[in-house]
Design a protein around this motif. Structure first.
Motif, PDB file in Angstrom:
ATOM      1  N   LEU A  78      53.312  31.581  61.466  1.00 24.45           N
ATOM      2  CA  LEU A  78      52.663  30.559  60.648  1.00 24.45           C
ATOM      3  C   LEU A  78      53.634  30.075  59.576  1.00 24.45           C
ATOM      4  O   LEU A  78      54.478  30.834  59.109  1.00 24.45           O
ATOM      5  CB  LEU A  78      51.414  31.136  59.980  1.00 24.45           C
ATOM      6  N   ASP A  79      53.480  28.852  59.166  1.00 22.32           N
ATOM      7  CA  ASP A  79      54.307  28.299  58.101  1.00 22.32           C
ATOM      8  C   ASP A  79      53.874  28.916  56.771  1.00 22.32           C
ATOM      9  O   ASP A  79      52.704  28.861  56.406  1.00 22.32           O
ATOM     10  CB  ASP A  79      54.149  26.777  58.062  1.00 22.32           C
ATOM     11  N   ARG A  80      54.828  29.518  56.056  1.00 23.81           N
ATOM     12  CA  ARG A  80      54.518  30.205  54.794  1.00 23.81           C
ATOM     13  C   ARG A  80      53.851  29.265  53.792  1.00 23.81           C
ATOM     14  O   ARG A  80      52.894  29.636  53.103  1.00 23.81           O
ATOM     15  CB  ARG A  80      55.771  30.808  54.183  1.00 23.81           C
ATOM     16  N   GLY A  81      54.334  28.060  53.688  1.00 25.21           N
ATOM     17  CA  GLY A  81      53.756  27.103  52.741  1.00 25.21           C
ATOM     18  C   GLY A  81      52.301  26.808  53.028  1.00 25.21           C
ATOM     19  O   GLY A  81      51.475  26.736  52.108  1.00 25.21           O
ATOM     20  N   ASP A  82      51.966  26.633  54.308  1.00 26.36           N
ATOM     21  CA  ASP A  82      50.568  26.381  54.683  1.00 26.36           C
ATOM     22  C   ASP A  82      49.681  27.569  54.332  1.00 26.36           C
ATOM     23  O   ASP A  82      48.580  27.407  53.800  1.00 26.36           O
ATOM     24  CB  ASP A  82      50.456  26.093  56.179  1.00 26.36           C
ATOM     25  N   VAL A  83      50.169  28.765  54.636  1.00 20.10           N
ATOM     26  CA  VAL A  83      49.371  29.974  54.389  1.00 20.10           C
ATOM     27  C   VAL A  83      49.206  30.201  52.891  1.00 20.10           C
ATOM     28  O   VAL A  83      48.106  30.459  52.410  1.00 20.10           O
ATOM     29  CB  VAL A  83      50.027  31.196  55.066  1.00 20.10           C
ATOM     30  N   MET A  84      50.295  30.117  52.141  1.00 16.89           N
ATOM     31  CA  MET A  84      50.223  30.359  50.698  1.00 16.89           C
ATOM     32  C   MET A  84      49.377  29.299  50.002  1.00 16.89           C
ATOM     33  O   MET A  84      48.736  29.577  48.989  1.00 16.89           O
ATOM     34  CB  MET A  84      51.629  30.401  50.085  1.00 16.89           C
ATOM     35  N   GLY A  85      49.355  28.105  50.553  1.00 11.35           N
ATOM     36  CA  GLY A  85      48.528  27.045  49.978  1.00 11.35           C
ATOM     37  C   GLY A  85      47.050  27.326  50.087  1.00 11.35           C
ATOM     38  O   GLY A  85      46.252  26.785  49.329  1.00 11.35           O
ATOM     39  N   GLN A  86      46.654  28.173  51.026  1.00 11.58           N
ATOM     40  CA  GLN A  86      45.247  28.506  51.217  1.00 11.58           C
ATOM     41  C   GLN A  86      44.851  29.811  50.536  1.00 11.58           C
ATOM     42  O   GLN A  86      43.674  30.160  50.501  1.00 11.58           O
ATOM     43  CB  GLN A  86      44.943  28.615  52.712  1.00 11.58           C
ATOM     44  N   ALA A  87      45.824  30.526  49.993  1.00 12.58           N
ATOM     45  CA  ALA A  87      45.547  31.810  49.361  1.00 12.58           C
ATOM     46  C   ALA A  87      44.886  31.605  48.002  1.00 12.58           C
ATOM     47  O   ALA A  87      45.246  30.690  47.270  1.00 12.58           O
ATOM     48  CB  ALA A  87      46.840  32.594  49.195  1.00 12.58           C
ATOM     49  N   PRO A  88      43.920  32.466  47.635  1.00 10.85           N
ATOM     50  CA  PRO A  88      43.287  32.343  46.327  1.00 10.85           C
ATOM     51  C   PRO A  88      44.277  32.542  45.184  1.00 10.85           C
ATOM     52  O   PRO A  88      44.203  31.872  44.167  1.00 10.85           O
ATOM     53  CB  PRO A  88      42.238  33.452  46.298  1.00 10.85           C
ATOM     54  N   GLU A  89      45.250  33.472  45.377  1.00 10.77           N
ATOM     55  CA  GLU A  89      46.238  33.720  44.334  1.00 10.77           C
ATOM     56  C   GLU A  89      47.538  34.156  44.994  1.00 10.77           C
ATOM     57  O   GLU A  89      47.555  35.018  45.867  1.00 10.77           O
ATOM     58  CB  GLU A  89      45.744  34.808  43.375  1.00 10.77           C
ATOM     59  N   THR A  90      48.646  33.555  44.586  1.00  8.65           N
ATOM     60  CA  THR A  90      49.939  33.847  45.180  1.00  8.65           C
ATOM     61  C   THR A  90      51.041  33.577  44.170  1.00  8.65           C
ATOM     62  O   THR A  90      50.835  32.851  43.201  1.00  8.65           O
ATOM     63  CB  THR A  90      50.163  32.989  46.447  1.00  8.65           C
ATOM     64  N   ASP A  91      52.196  34.153  44.420  1.00 12.41           N
ATOM     65  CA  ASP A  91      53.360  33.827  43.596  1.00 12.41           C
ATOM     66  C   ASP A  91      54.303  32.911  44.373  1.00 12.41           C
ATOM     67  O   ASP A  91      55.429  32.690  43.983  1.00 12.41           O
ATOM     68  CB  ASP A  91      54.082  35.093  43.131  1.00 12.41           C
ATOM     69  N   GLY A  92      53.832  32.389  45.494  1.00  9.22           N
ATOM     70  CA  GLY A  92      54.628  31.515  46.342  1.00  9.22           C
ATOM     71  C   GLY A  92      55.315  32.249  47.474  1.00  9.22           C
ATOM     72  O   GLY A  92      55.645  31.668  48.498  1.00  9.22           O
ATOM     73  N   MET A  93      55.509  33.531  47.297  1.00  7.34           N
ATOM     74  CA  MET A  93      56.175  34.346  48.316  1.00  7.34           C
ATOM     75  C   MET A  93      55.219  35.396  48.898  1.00  7.34           C
ATOM     76  O   MET A  93      55.254  35.686  50.073  1.00  7.34           O
ATOM     77  CB  MET A  93      57.391  35.036  47.694  1.00  7.34           C
ATOM     78  N   PHE A  94      54.357  35.950  48.033  1.00  9.23           N
ATOM     79  CA  PHE A  94      53.444  37.014  48.435  1.00  9.23           C
ATOM     80  C   PHE A  94      52.028  36.698  47.976  1.00  9.23           C
ATOM     81  O   PHE A  94      51.829  35.952  47.014  1.00  9.23           O
ATOM     82  CB  PHE A  94      53.866  38.361  47.823  1.00  9.23           C
ATOM     83  N   PHE A  95      51.041  37.318  48.637  1.00 13.21           N
ATOM     84  CA  PHE A  95      49.660  37.235  48.186  1.00 13.21           C
ATOM     85  C   PHE A  95      49.501  38.142  46.979  1.00 13.21           C
ATOM     86  O   PHE A  95      50.084  39.215  46.928  1.00 13.21           O
ATOM     87  CB  PHE A  95      48.687  37.714  49.276  1.00 13.21           C
ATOM     88  N   LYS A  96      48.697  37.729  46.026  1.00 12.80           N
ATOM     89  CA  LYS A  96      48.346  38.590  44.896  1.00 12.80           C
ATOM     90  C   LYS A  96      46.935  39.101  45.154  1.00 12.80           C
ATOM     91  O   LYS A  96      46.033  38.305  45.451  1.00 12.80           O
ATOM     92  CB  LYS A  96      48.417  37.834  43.582  1.00 12.80           C
ATOM     93  N   VAL A  97      46.774  40.406  45.059  1.00 11.19           N
ATOM     94  CA  VAL A  97      45.469  41.012  45.305  1.00 11.19           C
ATOM     95  C   VAL A  97      45.100  41.906  44.113  1.00 11.19           C
ATOM     96  O   VAL A  97      45.983  42.408  43.418  1.00 11.19           O
ATOM     97  CB  VAL A  97      45.462  41.843  46.613  1.00 11.19           C
ATOM     98  N   PRO A  98      43.803  42.114  43.905  1.00  8.01           N
ATOM     99  CA  PRO A  98      43.405  42.973  42.789  1.00  8.01           C
ATOM    100  C   PRO A  98      43.794  44.431  43.049  1.00  8.01           C
ATOM    101  O   PRO A  98      43.848  44.881  44.193  1.00  8.01           O
ATOM    102  CB  PRO A  98      41.887  42.815  42.726  1.00  8.01           C
ATOM    103  N   LYS A  99      44.042  45.149  41.972  1.00  7.29           N
ATOM    104  CA  LYS A  99      44.363  46.566  42.058  1.00  7.29           C
ATOM    105  C   LYS A  99      43.129  47.311  42.564  1.00  7.29           C
ATOM    106  O   LYS A  99      42.013  47.083  42.081  1.00  7.29           O
ATOM    107  CB  LYS A  99      44.757  47.080  40.677  1.00  7.29           C
ATOM    108  N   VAL A 100      43.314  48.188  43.542  1.00  4.14           N
ATOM    109  CA  VAL A 100      42.181  48.904  44.106  1.00  4.14           C
ATOM    110  C   VAL A 100      42.261  50.413  43.872  1.00  4.14           C
ATOM    111  O   VAL A 100      41.300  51.122  44.104  1.00  4.14           O
ATOM    112  CB  VAL A 100      42.034  48.635  45.622  1.00  4.14           C
TER     113      VAL A 100
END
Length: 103
Positions: A78-100
């Motif tokens: 998948l194209d990284r830009g397309d995927v990151m554009g749909q993520a709720p929170e990202t730094d442009g390179m990785f998904f940001k997720v809450p601490k669990v």
């Protein structure tokens, strides 16, 4: 079997797995884990000379060949830009997720 699992090791593994063991459960856990290790040690003593290693342990027809499994081929991702554009929170390179895990 020379290496034995201790109550302290059971407690540490339970902590890492975020399990709460009651005090009366710990001796049984020690016993069960040591029984597993004893069985593995027994299996390690078997002479497997001349036994062909398995490459597939299921009964899937054609496994490992041109059967029901897909070919192991390089495909575009998948194209990284397309995927990151749909993520709720990202730094442009990785998904940001809450601490669990709280420690």
């Amino acid at each position: 079997m020379t290496a034995r699992v201790t109550v302290e090791e059971v407690e540490r593994v339970a902590e890492l797995a975020q399990l709460e063991l009651a005090p009366e459960e710990k001796p049984g856990m020690v016993r069960d884990l040591n029984a597993i290790l004893d069985y593995v040690a027994e299996l390690n003593e078997l002479d497997t000379t001349g036994v062909t290693p398995l490459s597939q342990v299921t009964e899937i027809e054609g496994a490992g060949g041109a059967g029901s499994l897909r070919a192991d081929a390089l495909r575009p991702s998948l194209d990284r830009g397309d995927v990151m554009g749909q993520a709720p929170e990202t730094d442009g390179m990785f998904f940001k997720v809450p601490k669990v895990i709280e420690r």
